[in-house]
Design an enzyme around this catalytic site. Sequence first.
Site, PDB file in Angstrom:
ATOM      1  N   HIS B 220       0.805  -1.222   0.000  1.00 43.03           N
ATOM      2  CA  HIS B 220       0.000   0.000   0.000  1.00 43.03           C
ATOM      3  C   HIS B 220       0.841   1.276   0.000  1.00 43.03           C
ATOM      4  CE1 HIS B 220      -3.625   2.147  -0.315  1.00 43.03           C
ATOM      5  NE2 HIS B 220      -3.113   3.023   0.544  1.00 43.03           N
ATOM      6  N   TYR B 224       1.421   5.239  -2.343  1.00 43.83           N
ATOM      7  CA  TYR B 224       1.705   6.652  -2.027  1.00 43.83           C
ATOM      8  C   TYR B 224       3.027   7.093  -2.648  1.00 43.83           C
ATOM      9  CZ  TYR B 224      -2.359   6.149   0.720  1.00 43.83           C
ATOM     10  OH  TYR B 224      -3.643   5.881   1.075  1.00 43.83           O
ATOM     11  N   HIS B 371     -10.873   0.795 -10.012  1.00 46.07           N
ATOM     12  CA  HIS B 371     -10.393   1.816  -9.065  1.00 46.07           C
ATOM     13  C   HIS B 371      -8.988   2.278  -9.421  1.00 46.07           C
ATOM     14  CE1 HIS B 371      -8.700   3.527  -5.415  1.00 46.07           C
ATOM     15  NE2 HIS B 371      -7.828   2.524  -5.365  1.00 46.07           N
ATOM     16  N   PHE B 372      -8.040   1.336  -9.583  1.00 47.25           N
ATOM     17  CA  PHE B 372      -6.653   1.818  -9.651  1.00 47.25           C
ATOM     18  C   PHE B 372      -6.238   2.334 -11.024  1.00 47.25           C
ATOM     19  CE2 PHE B 372      -4.866  -1.760 -11.739  1.00 47.25           C
ATOM     20  CZ  PHE B 372      -5.131  -2.948 -11.063  1.00 47.25           C
ATOM     21  N   HIS B 373      -7.092   2.111 -12.048  1.00 49.58           N
ATOM     22  CA  HIS B 373      -6.754   2.797 -13.298  1.00 49.58           C
ATOM     23  C   HIS B 373      -7.094   4.285 -13.193  1.00 49.58           C
ATOM     24  CE1 HIS B 373      -6.157  -1.213 -14.999  1.00 49.58           C
ATOM     25  NE2 HIS B 373      -5.451  -0.581 -15.924  1.00 49.58           N
ATOM     26  N   ARG B 434     -11.100 -10.105 -10.984  1.00 53.06           N
ATOM     27  CA  ARG B 434     -10.043  -9.402 -11.738  1.00 53.06           C
ATOM     28  C   ARG B 434      -8.984 -10.428 -12.125  1.00 53.06           C
ATOM     29  NH1 ARG B 434      -6.132  -6.902  -7.084  1.00 53.06           N
ATOM     30  NH2 ARG B 434      -4.926  -6.206  -8.864  1.00 53.06           N
ATOM     31  N   ARG B 435      -8.009  -9.984 -12.912  1.00 49.47           N
ATOM     32  CA  ARG B 435      -6.826 -10.806 -13.247  1.00 49.47           C
ATOM     33  C   ARG B 435      -7.245 -12.188 -13.787  1.00 49.47           C
ATOM     34  NH1 ARG B 435      -2.785 -10.515  -8.129  1.00 49.47           N
ATOM     35  NH2 ARG B 435      -1.478  -8.869  -8.989  1.00 49.47           N
TER      36      ARG B 435
END
Lengths: 164, 556, 43
Positions: B220, B224, B371-373, B434-435
Amino acid sequence: MRWDFIDEYEAWALKISLGLVLVFFVAVIGIAVLKGIDVPTCVTDFKPFDKGELVQIGPREYQLKLLGRMWAFQPNEVVVPVGSKVTIYTTSIDVQHGFEIEGKAVNLMTIPGAVNKAEVVFNRPGEYRFVCNEFCGIGHQSMYGVIKVLPEAEYEKWKQEHGM
Amino acid sequence: MKIERYLRNITFWHMMIGILSMATGVTYGLFQVLARAGIYDYGIFTYGTKLYYQGLTLHGVLNAIVFTTFFIVGFLYIVTEVSLKRKLNRGLVYLSFWTMVVGTLLAAWAIFTNRATVLYTFYPPLQAHPAFYIGATLLIVGSWIAILNTVITHLKWRKENPGKLTPPPMVAVHATYAVWFLATLGVAIEVLFFLIPWSMGWVKSINPELARTLFWWFGHPLVYFWLLPAYLAWYFLLPRIAGGKLYSEPMARVVFIMFILFSLPVGTHHQFSDPGISNTWKAVQAFLTFMVAVPSLLTAFNLAASLEYAGRVRGGNGLFGWIKTLPWRDYRFAGMVGPMIVFIFGGISGIVNASYNVNQVVHNTSWIPGHFHMTVGTASAMTFLTLSYILMEKLFGKRPWSKKLATLHAYLWVVGVLIFAWGMMQLGRAGIPRRTHLGLSPYMNLEEKILMGIAAVGGVLMFTSFLIYFINFLVTVFKKPDVSEAEIEKVDLEFTDAYHKENENLPRYLDNFTIWLAIAVFLLIVTYGPIFYDVFRSTYAVPNAFSPFNPLNLIK
Amino acid sequence: MMENRDLKDFKPKGAVAFFIAMILMYAVMWFSIYALLIISRGG
């Protein structure tokens, strides 16, 4: 500690932000404590197993030992009557898998050398698809199964047909 | 201040290696979205990679590890020299660069030859060739050398400027590297003590849950590491580009300090569904994850106020009149405010992921890549591509070949990623994982295939946008400079002025990084101690090692 | 580019309005998934 470098608009934004996340946190812990909607926890009283099976342990109560293995769950078809409470234990004999029952928000990482657990109640009849949601090799996309929840009468008929 | 030619060239090569990795990674992204939608499967046109999961590993490693690390290290070199007005240690810059390059080549060789199709999280007992793990280690060690170089330069600056406040952009650099260094300890332990010995065959067993916990200690804060350099650009470059000032400099500093404190003790929100960790400690890390959402919410406010300031300076009045007057056609503005808008939706989907039992609805589903795209894929990646134009101008005096195209591909990406993310998140709500090579999976119903088709449309738009960028950027690289060599020397990286400025009566504790690092380490130990205790007492090592291609255990 | 960037006693009212709208949107989106969890676990 002096705080005068924060002007009142920024201080206000800080309070609103903290307020928002605290509302979310109270809502989340609230249903965990009050309604038992929780995440998996430490299981120390159940050893990893290498054979998956469904066992009836009481009227409308079942224990499902679900084994993850490269590229098929064992068992991958489970039939229970409506209103059953199923205690599911998952582990794997090879690599990491993920056990997810769609529409039930049941999501258990299935990891070799560890046992995961969830208690699920099936009050509505129907077919609940479960899939592997953690990459486990080239057969991963075909790894799935189904939990069939049958109304009482149909379940009795199904039991006769299968000589249970 | 003049940036020496050696640093301009080496920063260029950090940027170029990152962008070439991303060009390859984005191409695999296109193959994935087409394969998942069942439109086109891996085959002859995919550079010999025969397999969706090999392409997925390349997509993850090249975009999320190689592109980000190389670009960030290069960008932060320039920010350090410009804001501290001091020279970095030239030897360490080269040592760091070549260590990272060798590591990347090793890992890339392993993945391209299909010996490391384990995705970028490389969870054991799926085993990759040792070259993959050794390559990843060298990339991290290379970045540690860049951190050492930055710290040495800062300490020299400190000695020569006693009592002077660290310039705000430098606070962001230190926050980025503090979070990165404390994070990489987790994956370094996992790889050095477990994965390399196990993949070399020296050790015959591995505890997968322990390896996962070590990975997500790193996993995680890694996020950041990707986000804070984008925040650095948004806070300290964008307000000036928009024609205004940063609303509050002290609050920007507070935000970066909050990231140092709360980035580390939160990794377990990736493990809410894991066995072997008690739900009490999962709840503690869920709470701390909510705390790390607060600096991002404060950033939304601080930057909105800065953009309002710029809009008013440009003549906008009324509650929202400032929005119209902002320079939406300026490619640098579009390339940073576009990602900020997308990041609004990235933020809330992230808070959903971190919300303890609510995570059970979305864990490991298509919601997560949705979310992470929007976060690393747009907030970081697109801001970095915008910075590549800015750096080409600052370092080599070369303005973009076509400013119109640069603005166009910024907004095209925003549209594409929002469509892609919406489709993927709807699929995630339906429980689709996913994946997973959905094009071949037997359990997709018609409605889910349509949703994946919509996501594929978004994916194609994203690929087209990147293609436009790539052409525009390459022509910019090879064209003649727009200004003479002498002028390039004078061009400085203009950091923004601020409305609420920092002054001498800013409390001293806000500039003392040792306090914040000590508290961060304390929080890390206090929250991860019990978690590792749980893992040790309720999970076991197993004599397993598997290739992703056959179910036979490699360890007899 | 206009060089005079100085505004006297600037009050970020627009940013406050935007922030409130964003927070409300966040709450609506979050509670929709929260409800999905409760419905799914309901049985």
